[in-house]
Design an enzyme around this catalytic site. Structure first.
Site, PDB file in Angstrom:
ATOM      1  N   HIS A  53      -1.778  -0.580 -14.068  1.00 58.18           N
ATOM      2  CA  HIS A  53      -0.943  -1.866 -14.842  1.00 58.18           C
ATOM      3  C   HIS A  53      -2.072  -2.767 -15.430  1.00 58.18           C
ATOM      4  O   HIS A  53      -3.109  -2.512 -15.117  1.00 58.18           O
ATOM      5  CB  HIS A  53      -0.287  -2.707 -13.415  1.00 58.18           C
ATOM      6  N   GLU A  55      -2.798  -5.927 -15.183  1.00 62.08           N
ATOM      7  CA  GLU A  55      -3.775  -6.860 -14.329  1.00 62.08           C
ATOM      8  C   GLU A  55      -4.788  -5.728 -13.622  1.00 62.08           C
ATOM      9  O   GLU A  55      -5.867  -6.474 -13.599  1.00 62.08           O
ATOM     10  CB  GLU A  55      -2.928  -7.436 -13.283  1.00 62.08           C
ATOM     11  N   CYS A  83       3.308  -7.601 -10.045  1.00 63.49           N
ATOM     12  CA  CYS A  83       4.098  -6.892  -8.780  1.00 63.49           C
ATOM     13  C   CYS A  83       3.370  -6.960  -7.573  1.00 63.49           C
ATOM     14  O   CYS A  83       2.511  -7.596  -7.511  1.00 63.49           O
ATOM     15  CB  CYS A  83       4.269  -5.505  -8.960  1.00 63.49           C
ATOM     16  N   CYS A  86      -0.463  -5.534  -7.686  1.00 64.80           N
ATOM     17  CA  CYS A  86      -1.280  -6.543  -8.466  1.00 64.80           C
ATOM     18  C   CYS A  86      -1.637  -7.891  -7.885  1.00 64.80           C
ATOM     19  O   CYS A  86      -2.827  -8.263  -7.765  1.00 64.80           O
ATOM     20  CB  CYS A  86      -0.705  -6.613  -9.933  1.00 64.80           C
TER      21      CYS A  86
END
Length: 149
Positions: A53, A55, A83, A86
């Site tokens: 992701h 992040e 999420c 993260c």
């Protein structure tokens, strides 16, 4: 001093790079003292890595840059609400502040589905703000998914 809009614009430009690679357009940048420590955009499809992701990409780059797995006195700017995965990584890295553009009603872990950053039992508190350039981020996501239909 925070230049929140400037850094969120930077995160949006990273999100556009993700979209150009047919990834969900999410971008993230980690800043300390007005300097980029790390940045990233969604790459799970291209990298065959469910953890890639935006992040996480930014955290990996910032930790390498800092030569430390802890990132105190930093702000993470991200175009979409983090999420659970993260949010956990952000807490472990000791990020001080998260600024995200738009909420994620299905998987968001900063108030939408869960509120990880405000969990009292955790040993680190992350100050979180949202809504900055939310329309631009939301439009980018909607345009991406509209093109898939």
């Amino acid at each position: 001093m925070h230049n929140d809009e400037y850094w969120m614009q930077h995160a949006l430009s990273l999100a556009k790079q993700a979209g150009q690679q047919d990834e969900i357009p999410v971008g993230a940048v980690i800043v300390r003292d007005n300097e980029i420590l790390g940045e990233g955009y969604n790459q799970p499809i291209i990298s065959h890595d469910a953890t890639a992701h935006a992040e996480i990409q930014a955290l990996r780059a910032a930790c390498q840059h800092s030569q430390n797995y802890r990132l105190p006195a930093t702000t993470l700017y991200v175009t979409l609400e983090p999420c659970i995965m993260c949010a956990g990584a952000i807490i472990h890295a000791r990020i001080d502040r998260v600024v995200f553009a738009t909420k994620e009603p299905k998987t968001g872990a900063s108030g939408s589905c869960f509120d990880i950053f405000n969990t009292q039992q955790l040993n680190h508190y992350v100050h979180c703000e949202h809504g900055l350039l939310a329309k631009q981020s939301s439009d980018l996501l909607q345009d991406f998914f509209r093109s898939k239909r």
